[in-house]
Design an enzyme around this catalytic site. Sequence first.
Site, PDB file in Angstrom:
ATOM      1  N   ASN A   9       0.874  -1.179   0.000  1.00  0.00           N
ATOM      2  CA  ASN A   9       0.000   0.000   0.000  1.00  0.00           C
ATOM      3  C   ASN A   9       0.909   1.226   0.000  1.00  0.00           C
ATOM      4  O   ASN A   9       1.451   1.598   1.027  1.00  0.00           O
ATOM      5  CB  ASN A   9      -0.887  -0.043   1.254  1.00  0.00           C
ATOM      6  CG  ASN A   9      -1.720   1.217   1.415  1.00  0.00           C
ATOM      7  OD1 ASN A   9      -1.785   2.051   0.516  1.00  0.00           O
ATOM      8  ND2 ASN A   9      -2.350   1.356   2.577  1.00  0.00           N
ATOM      9  N   LYS A  11       0.173   4.222  -0.318  1.00  0.00           N
ATOM     10  CA  LYS A  11      -0.463   5.428   0.226  1.00  0.00           C
ATOM     11  C   LYS A  11      -0.197   6.611  -0.723  1.00  0.00           C
ATOM     12  O   LYS A  11      -0.120   6.410  -1.941  1.00  0.00           O
ATOM     13  CB  LYS A  11       0.010   5.681   1.661  1.00  0.00           C
ATOM     14  CG  LYS A  11      -0.147   4.417   2.518  1.00  0.00           C
ATOM     15  CD  LYS A  11       0.003   4.624   3.983  1.00  0.00           C
ATOM     16  CE  LYS A  11      -0.183   3.284   4.689  1.00  0.00           C
ATOM     17  NZ  LYS A  11      -0.126   3.393   6.142  1.00  0.00           N
ATOM     18  N   HIS A  98      -9.582   1.259   4.937  1.00  0.00           N
ATOM     19  CA  HIS A  98      -8.285   1.423   5.591  1.00  0.00           C
ATOM     20  C   HIS A  98      -8.426   2.378   6.782  1.00  0.00           C
ATOM     21  O   HIS A  98      -9.201   3.331   6.729  1.00  0.00           O
ATOM     22  CB  HIS A  98      -7.261   1.962   4.593  1.00  0.00           C
ATOM     23  CG  HIS A  98      -5.878   1.952   5.150  1.00  0.00           C
ATOM     24  ND1 HIS A  98      -5.400   2.973   5.943  1.00  0.00           N
ATOM     25  CD2 HIS A  98      -4.896   1.027   5.071  1.00  0.00           C
ATOM     26  CE1 HIS A  98      -4.164   2.670   6.319  1.00  0.00           C
ATOM     27  NE2 HIS A  98      -3.838   1.493   5.806  1.00  0.00           N
ATOM     28  N   GLU A 100      -6.740   4.766   7.829  1.00  0.00           N
ATOM     29  CA  GLU A 100      -6.542   6.197   7.561  1.00  0.00           C
ATOM     30  C   GLU A 100      -7.806   6.815   6.979  1.00  0.00           C
ATOM     31  O   GLU A 100      -8.085   7.995   7.189  1.00  0.00           O
ATOM     32  CB  GLU A 100      -5.322   6.392   6.644  1.00  0.00           C
ATOM     33  CG  GLU A 100      -4.030   6.191   7.427  1.00  0.00           C
ATOM     34  CD  GLU A 100      -2.905   5.571   6.642  1.00  0.00           C
ATOM     35  OE1 GLU A 100      -2.918   5.606   5.399  1.00  0.00           O
ATOM     36  OE2 GLU A 100      -1.989   5.015   7.298  1.00  0.00           O
ATOM     37  N   GLU A 172      -5.730  -4.856  10.607  1.00  0.00           N
ATOM     38  CA  GLU A 172      -4.764  -3.777  10.777  1.00  0.00           C
ATOM     39  C   GLU A 172      -5.051  -3.033  12.075  1.00  0.00           C
ATOM     40  O   GLU A 172      -5.857  -2.082  12.086  1.00  0.00           O
ATOM     41  CB  GLU A 172      -4.857  -2.811   9.598  1.00  0.00           C
ATOM     42  CG  GLU A 172      -4.526  -3.467   8.269  1.00  0.00           C
ATOM     43  CD  GLU A 172      -3.811  -2.507   7.343  1.00  0.00           C
ATOM     44  OE1 GLU A 172      -2.809  -2.910   6.762  1.00  0.00           O
ATOM     45  OE2 GLU A 172      -4.238  -1.349   7.220  1.00  0.00           O
ATOM     46  N   GLY A 178       2.079   2.330  10.798  1.00  0.00           N
ATOM     47  CA  GLY A 178       3.023   3.435  10.632  1.00  0.00           C
ATOM     48  C   GLY A 178       3.704   3.846  11.928  1.00  0.00           C
ATOM     49  O   GLY A 178       4.332   4.898  11.997  1.00  0.00           O
ATOM     50  N   SER A 217       3.171  -2.079  10.495  1.00  0.00           N
ATOM     51  CA  SER A 217       4.611  -2.126  10.790  1.00  0.00           C
ATOM     52  C   SER A 217       5.252  -3.480  10.484  1.00  0.00           C
ATOM     53  O   SER A 217       6.133  -3.944  11.214  1.00  0.00           O
ATOM     54  CB  SER A 217       4.869  -1.709  12.242  1.00  0.00           C
ATOM     55  OG  SER A 217       4.409  -0.380  12.457  1.00  0.00           O
TER      56      SER A 217
HETATM   57  P1  PGA Z   1       2.641   0.309   7.724  1.00  0.00           P
HETATM   58  O1  PGA Z   1       1.180   0.503   7.074  1.00  0.00           O
HETATM   59  O2  PGA Z   1       3.185  -0.982   7.167  1.00  0.00           O
HETATM   60  O3  PGA Z   1       3.427   1.513   7.286  1.00  0.00           O
HETATM   61  O4  PGA Z   1       2.439   0.233   9.200  1.00  0.00           O
HETATM   62  C1  PGA Z   1       0.324  -0.584   6.867  1.00  0.00           C
HETATM   63  C2  PGA Z   1      -0.953  -0.111   6.213  1.00  0.00           C
HETATM   64  O5  PGA Z   1      -1.364   1.020   6.479  1.00  0.00           O
HETATM   65  O6  PGA Z   1      -1.585  -0.831   5.412  1.00  0.00           O
END
Ligand code: PGA
Length: 259
Positions: A9, A11, A98, A100, A172, A178, A217
């Site tokens: 992803n 982003k 997601h 976010e 998630e 993140g 992460s």
């Molecule tokens: P990250 O994000 O691996 O940077 O923690 C995962 C995601 O948002 O799908």
Amino acid sequence: MRRPLVAGNWKMNLDLPRGRDLIETIRSGLETLDVRERVEVAVCPPEIYLFPTAAAISGTAIRLGAQNVYHEPSGAFTGEVSAEMIAETGARYVIIGHSERRHTIGHHEDDRMIHLKVRAARRAGLTPILCVGETLDERKAGQTFDVLTFQLAAGLVGLAFKSGSDLVIAYEPVWAIGTGQNATSAQAQEAHAHLRAGLREKFGRLADEVRILYGGSVKPDNAEEIFGQPDVDGGLIGGASLKADSFLGIIRAALAKAG
Ligand code: PGA
């Protein structure tokens, strides 16, 4: 046997030349690994880069996914993109719900909207990657399983799938995204087993074919242990998908799982 899926992803990262370079390095890295039938690899670039990314991955085993979709097929929805439009790019997957989009970005999507998006993805023949996960406060309050049960049920209400491969779930935990603080493999397994039990209640044996990805992460040095859990079928990778060496390292961990 579920084929592990490793989906990057991106982003709102990478410009077009950098995205192309990354694809090229992943492509040549994959040639040295025997992935074709054992692990599925996908990249989810920003929507405006879906067409050029489709061209860049053409002829490779890499699949394409979008990061979001609007639920209506067409109409006066300025700035939105329909599932049918995403399907035209050659994408197979679309990330829906997601964290976010649920918690960070302006309009804060709710479960009803997320459900409509899952429906729209199916209408257009796309495979939804439905993201669910608890916040830190919810985990601390002992509500993790309730949140997962609710988000899964709300996202999928009234839907049927012919094949388990037409649906992907991503667990998630919001506190792990993140942050560099991944869920432990035991926390991931317990959440994934809970989600699979929910899928089984709804879809019966089809639940055993649905891939449940872990996201939050994931890095090359924790991927093998997390992917080693019986109900973890790969990962949705944010930060570590932006560099070829870390993304390839995570694909290697998925290969170890595939055996
Ligand atoms: P990250 O994000 O691996 O940077 O923690 C995962 C995601 O948002 O799908």
